[in-house]
Enzyme design. Sequence first.
Site, PDB file in Angstrom:
ATOM      1  NE  ARG A  31      13.398   2.701  40.050  1.00 49.07           N
ATOM      2  CZ  ARG A  31      12.693   2.514  41.166  1.00 49.07           C
ATOM      3  NH1 ARG A  31      12.456   1.304  41.620  1.00 49.07           N
ATOM      4  NH2 ARG A  31      12.212   3.540  41.840  1.00 49.07           N
TER       5      ARG A  31
ATOM      6  CG  HIS B 224      10.731  12.643  42.801  1.00 44.14           C
ATOM      7  ND1 HIS B 224      10.601  12.527  44.159  1.00 44.14           N
ATOM      8  CD2 HIS B 224      10.442  11.424  42.292  1.00 44.14           C
ATOM      9  CE1 HIS B 224      10.269  11.286  44.462  1.00 44.14           C
ATOM     10  NE2 HIS B 224      10.154  10.592  43.353  1.00 44.14           N
TER      11      HIS B 224
ATOM     12  CB  CYS C  64       7.251   9.404  44.309  1.00 46.82           C
ATOM     13  SG  CYS C  64       7.854   7.956  43.415  1.00 46.82           S
TER      14      CYS C  64
HETATM   15  N1  GLN Z   1       9.226   2.636  45.933  1.00 51.39           N
HETATM   16  C1  GLN Z   1       8.378   3.284  45.033  1.00 51.39           C
HETATM   17  C2  GLN Z   1       8.551   2.871  43.587  1.00 51.39           C
HETATM   18  O1  GLN Z   1       9.659   2.590  43.130  1.00 51.39           O
HETATM   19  C3  GLN Z   1       8.517   4.775  45.247  1.00 51.39           C
HETATM   20  C4  GLN Z   1       9.770   5.394  44.700  1.00 51.39           C
HETATM   21  C5  GLN Z   1       9.896   6.874  44.944  1.00 51.39           C
HETATM   22  O2  GLN Z   1       9.302   7.449  45.865  1.00 51.39           O
HETATM   23  N2  GLN Z   1      10.705   7.506  44.140  1.00 51.39           N
HETATM   24  O3  GLN Z   1       7.558   2.814  42.900  1.00 51.39           O
END
Ligand code: GLN
Length: 242
Positions: free
Chosen positions: A127, A193, A93
């Site tokens: 998101r 993740h 990520c």
């Molecule tokens: N900040 C990044 C995003 O939201 C990475 C997030 C994360 O590592 N979960 O895309």
Amino acid sequence: MEVRIAHLYPNLLNIYADRGNITALRQRCIWRHIDVSIHEFTLGEEPDWDAYDLFYISGGQDREQNLVCSDLSLKSSGLKDAVEGDAVLLSICGGYQLLGDYYRAADGNTIEGIGLFRARTIAGSKRLIGNVVIESLLDGGRLSLAGFENHAGRTYLDHGQEPLGRVVTGYGNNSEDGGEGIVYRNAIGTYMHGPLLPKNTAFADYLLRKALEHHHGEPVELESLDDSVEAHALAVALKLKK
Ligand code: GLN
């Protein structure tokens, strides 16, 4: 046999218990009586790049990515040379995003990456959150992997770059092109993740085997383990909805 692991920025990039990936690698070595050493490096600490077979960099939010990015640029040539020498690199990520060309955050701020992966990431307004399942052709086989994603960034691979897999469930790199993650030599980026490796044991062993081959300079065959509990966890995760 022996394998040496470097965990980069564990104090800054570690969400969703991604440290569990290191625990899984360590435990799979212990079960097989493979000597495993794990060293952590954070801001201002430079690894001896030749002394490691596997590098790990996990995810973090924009704030942590901002804290890490200038330090990572100082480590860029060491890490790139290690990857060119077939060391293994797993990035998740936010870490994956920092290894690409750049990450443009929602506030318009651009966080420079180190360009190890030929990809760029641009934050979207919604998101991309949920369970993710991909099919990967890694290691010449069809490998179903399951994880969890939560990112604002949409990652677009440059033409000709290979994703880690095709999305079966979830959003993947950008929710548009069906790709998830990236593979370059033995370096892998992914949005999964979870932590990923405890339940995706075939993937964990793929990384371990490549790292051992990097260390010993010859093909390695891993002793198989009783993964029935892990296989059950993966079977459940593969059926989860987005
Ligand atoms: N900040 C990044 C995003 O939201 C990475 C997030 C994360 O590592 N979960 O895309």
